[in-house]
Scaffold this motif. Structure first.
Motif, PDB file in Angstrom:
ATOM      1  N   ALA A   1      26.956  26.757  34.915  1.00 62.54           N
ATOM      2  CA  ALA A   1      27.834  26.083  34.142  1.00 62.54           C
ATOM      3  C   ALA A   1      29.331  26.631  34.305  1.00 62.54           C
ATOM      4  O   ALA A   1      30.277  26.156  34.222  1.00 62.54           O
ATOM      5  CB  ALA A   1      27.567  26.099  32.725  1.00 62.54           C
ATOM      6  N   LEU A   2      29.479  27.958  34.769  1.00 61.38           N
ATOM      7  CA  LEU A   2      30.648  28.674  35.106  1.00 61.38           C
ATOM      8  C   LEU A   2      31.281  28.768  36.393  1.00 61.38           C
ATOM      9  O   LEU A   2      32.001  29.544  36.609  1.00 61.38           O
ATOM     10  CB  LEU A   2      30.510  30.026  34.364  1.00 61.38           C
ATOM     11  CG  LEU A   2      30.056  30.304  32.992  1.00 61.38           C
ATOM     12  CD1 LEU A   2      30.065  32.013  32.560  1.00 61.38           C
ATOM     13  CD2 LEU A   2      31.080  29.628  32.114  1.00 61.38           C
ATOM     14  N   ASP A   3      30.632  27.986  37.173  1.00 63.40           N
ATOM     15  CA  ASP A   3      30.996  27.919  38.815  1.00 63.40           C
ATOM     16  C   ASP A   3      32.209  26.940  38.798  1.00 63.40           C
ATOM     17  O   ASP A   3      31.981  25.672  38.733  1.00 63.40           O
ATOM     18  CB  ASP A   3      29.764  27.348  39.373  1.00 63.40           C
ATOM     19  CG  ASP A   3      30.058  27.220  41.023  1.00 63.40           C
ATOM     20  OD1 ASP A   3      31.195  27.097  41.475  1.00 63.40           O
ATOM     21  OD2 ASP A   3      28.885  27.247  41.794  1.00 63.40           O
ATOM     22  N   TRP A   4      33.450  27.592  39.018  1.00 69.01           N
ATOM     23  CA  TRP A   4      34.375  26.754  39.132  1.00 69.01           C
ATOM     24  C   TRP A   4      34.564  25.747  40.331  1.00 69.01           C
ATOM     25  O   TRP A   4      34.878  24.581  40.220  1.00 69.01           O
ATOM     26  CB  TRP A   4      35.646  27.546  39.265  1.00 69.01           C
ATOM     27  CG  TRP A   4      35.949  28.341  37.746  1.00 69.01           C
ATOM     28  CD1 TRP A   4      35.983  29.576  37.584  1.00 69.01           C
ATOM     29  CD2 TRP A   4      36.619  27.754  36.700  1.00 69.01           C
ATOM     30  NE1 TRP A   4      36.176  30.073  36.145  1.00 69.01           N
ATOM     31  CE2 TRP A   4      36.571  28.751  35.782  1.00 69.01           C
ATOM     32  CE3 TRP A   4      36.713  26.525  36.254  1.00 69.01           C
ATOM     33  CZ2 TRP A   4      37.024  28.455  34.187  1.00 69.01           C
ATOM     34  CZ3 TRP A   4      37.077  26.216  34.841  1.00 69.01           C
ATOM     35  CH2 TRP A   4      37.388  27.194  34.170  1.00 69.01           C
ATOM     36  N   THR A   5      33.992  26.327  41.266  1.00 70.42           N
ATOM     37  CA  THR A   5      34.096  25.433  42.450  1.00 70.42           C
ATOM     38  C   THR A   5      33.227  24.254  42.317  1.00 70.42           C
ATOM     39  O   THR A   5      33.521  22.939  42.459  1.00 70.42           O
ATOM     40  CB  THR A   5      33.452  26.213  43.786  1.00 70.42           C
ATOM     41  OG1 THR A   5      34.351  27.441  44.002  1.00 70.42           O
ATOM     42  CG2 THR A   5      33.452  25.242  44.994  1.00 70.42           C
ATOM     43  N   ALA A   6      32.001  24.198  41.810  1.00 70.62           N
ATOM     44  CA  ALA A   6      31.289  23.090  41.442  1.00 70.62           C
ATOM     45  C   ALA A   6      32.044  22.210  40.467  1.00 70.62           C
ATOM     46  O   ALA A   6      31.654  21.004  40.540  1.00 70.62           O
ATOM     47  CB  ALA A   6      29.859  23.706  40.993  1.00 70.62           C
ATOM     48  N   ALA A   7      32.576  22.887  39.389  1.00 66.12           N
ATOM     49  CA  ALA A   7      33.167  22.028  38.283  1.00 66.12           C
ATOM     50  C   ALA A   7      34.118  21.035  39.004  1.00 66.12           C
ATOM     51  O   ALA A   7      34.247  20.077  38.574  1.00 66.12           O
ATOM     52  CB  ALA A   7      33.936  22.982  37.307  1.00 66.12           C
TER      53      ALA A   7
ATOM     54  N   ALA B   1      42.431  21.079  38.581  1.00 66.47           N
ATOM     55  CA  ALA B   1      42.858  19.993  39.557  1.00 66.47           C
ATOM     56  C   ALA B   1      44.341  19.462  39.485  1.00 66.47           C
ATOM     57  O   ALA B   1      44.816  18.979  40.601  1.00 66.47           O
ATOM     58  CB  ALA B   1      42.036  18.724  39.587  1.00 66.47           C
ATOM     59  N   ALA B   2      44.790  19.185  37.978  1.00 62.59           N
ATOM     60  CA  ALA B   2      46.179  18.424  37.999  1.00 62.59           C
ATOM     61  C   ALA B   2      47.185  19.644  38.395  1.00 62.59           C
ATOM     62  O   ALA B   2      48.214  19.069  39.238  1.00 62.59           O
ATOM     63  CB  ALA B   2      46.337  18.191  36.580  1.00 62.59           C
ATOM     64  N   ILE B   3      47.060  20.815  38.218  1.00 63.77           N
ATOM     65  CA  ILE B   3      47.993  22.001  38.547  1.00 63.77           C
ATOM     66  C   ILE B   3      48.069  21.939  40.026  1.00 63.77           C
ATOM     67  O   ILE B   3      48.975  21.907  40.673  1.00 63.77           O
ATOM     68  CB  ILE B   3      47.599  23.183  37.877  1.00 63.77           C
ATOM     69  CG1 ILE B   3      47.637  23.421  36.667  1.00 63.77           C
ATOM     70  CG2 ILE B   3      48.391  24.216  38.682  1.00 63.77           C
ATOM     71  CD1 ILE B   3      47.150  24.427  35.875  1.00 63.77           C
TER      72      ILE B   3
END
Length: 328
Positions: free
Chosen positions: A17-23, A123-125
């Motif tokens: 759940a804390l995987d930023w790349t996967a998110a 993603a927006a930034i």
């Protein structure tokens, strides 16, 4: 008969759940499916739980095709503040397989919702601010502020400063104490709001303020104001911004308490003024002119919650994580 798997917060973290790349990959993939008609949402159901508009329960259904093959419902209860050892937001996501309707499981999803929200912010930034960030301001000291801070320090390692402000200074001190050490990014707390805003490239509004407090003086050339929280941004601030962007515009504009949608229902904002939504920013590469002032309203799209939960349940099943119960 399929078994039903339940993932606690600890289980979800173990499953990634804390995987930023996967998110962020989930955000991109789901936006493509949404554009292709292979993912979708319907209007949320809202149940008031008291006179305070922040005391509500929400039912948010969606489906996501492709590798996710999921349909589900996020059920969440919001309170203005934590109560005892309970968080201000309690949330569970229920997932069925899209292709045949088989029940797959449930995920405790308050953390998952924060990860989804912050992945959208990231993603927006990246899309709206292509040049290196030097300074970011976070308003608020709760869970959303904490997760946004974690994201910034993970995905923007060259960020020089994060300025922090919260109405209650003790909460801000706790946020700083809990932050992981980082020799590159300085954390700078402020007692005065205007001082926290002075040098920010991006302002992240992550508060639960019931009344707007961010006025038009916060708008600046080349600055991005992102509204994550409830109702922090005044109408005059949105009106003063060169380009208004959103994660998506939908039927939720008719009922959401977000500042932008309140402004729309008051007849002071035309939907035609939305310059770009998240699919245009992420998939089409829409960018504003150099030096433009920007506002991004993050409503929070439940289609991402379903994608995140489906990915975690699939991974948990592969690894044998979680509590398995027989399907009825």
């Amino acid at each position: 008969m399929n078994a039903i798997r339940h993932l606690s917060r600890a289980d979800a973290i173990e499953a990634g759940a804390l995987d930023w790349t996967a998110a962020i990959e989930d955000v991109h993939a789901t936006l493509r499916l949404l554009r292709d008609g292979k993912a979708g949402m319907v209007a949320e159901s809202v149940i008031p739980l008291g006179a305070d508009p922040r005391y509500r329960a929400y039912g948010l259904p969606a489906f996501v095709g492709g590798v996710y093959d999921a349909t589900g419902l996020k059920w969440t209860v919001h309170r203005a503040e934590p109560v005892g050892d309970l968080p201000s937001i309690s949330s569970t996501t229920f997932i069925n397989r899209l292709t045949d309707g088989a029940p797959l499981g449930t995920v405790e999803s308050a953390l998952l919702t924060r990860m989804r929200t912050v992945a959208v912010s990231a993603a927006a930034i990246r899309g709206l601010m292509p040049n290196a960030l030097k300074s970011v301001t976070i308003l608020g000291a709760g869970a959303q502020a904490q997760t946004h801070l974690d994201m910034l320090r993970s995905l923007f390692p060259d960020l020089g400063e994060v300025h922090l402000w919260n109405r209650t200074r003790t909460h801000l001190d706790t946020l700083i104490e809990q932050a992981d050490p980082n020799p590159i990014t300085r954390l700078i707390p402020h007692d005065r709001l205007h001082e926290a805003l002075e040098n920010a490239d991006v302002i992240l509004c992550c508060t639960s303020a019931p009344e707007p407090f961010l006025d038009a003086s916060a708008v600046g050339a080349g600055r991005l104001i992102m509204q994550i929280g409830f109702n922090e941004v005044k109408f005059e601030t949105i009106a003063a911004t060169d380009f208004v962007t959103v994660d998506l515009w939908g039927d939720f504009a008719d009922k959401s308490a977000k500042s932008l949608f309140q402004m729309y229902r008051a007849g002071q904002f035309a939907p035609s003024r939305v310059a770009a939504d998240l699919p245009a920013i992420v998939l089409d590469g829409w960018q504003p002119p150099t030096g433009a002032s920007l506002y991004f309203s993050s409503f929070g799209l439940n289609v991402f919650d379903i994608a995140f939960a489906a990915r975690l349940l699939r991974r948990a099943n592969e690894l044998g994580i979680g509590t398995v119960m027989p399907a009825i």
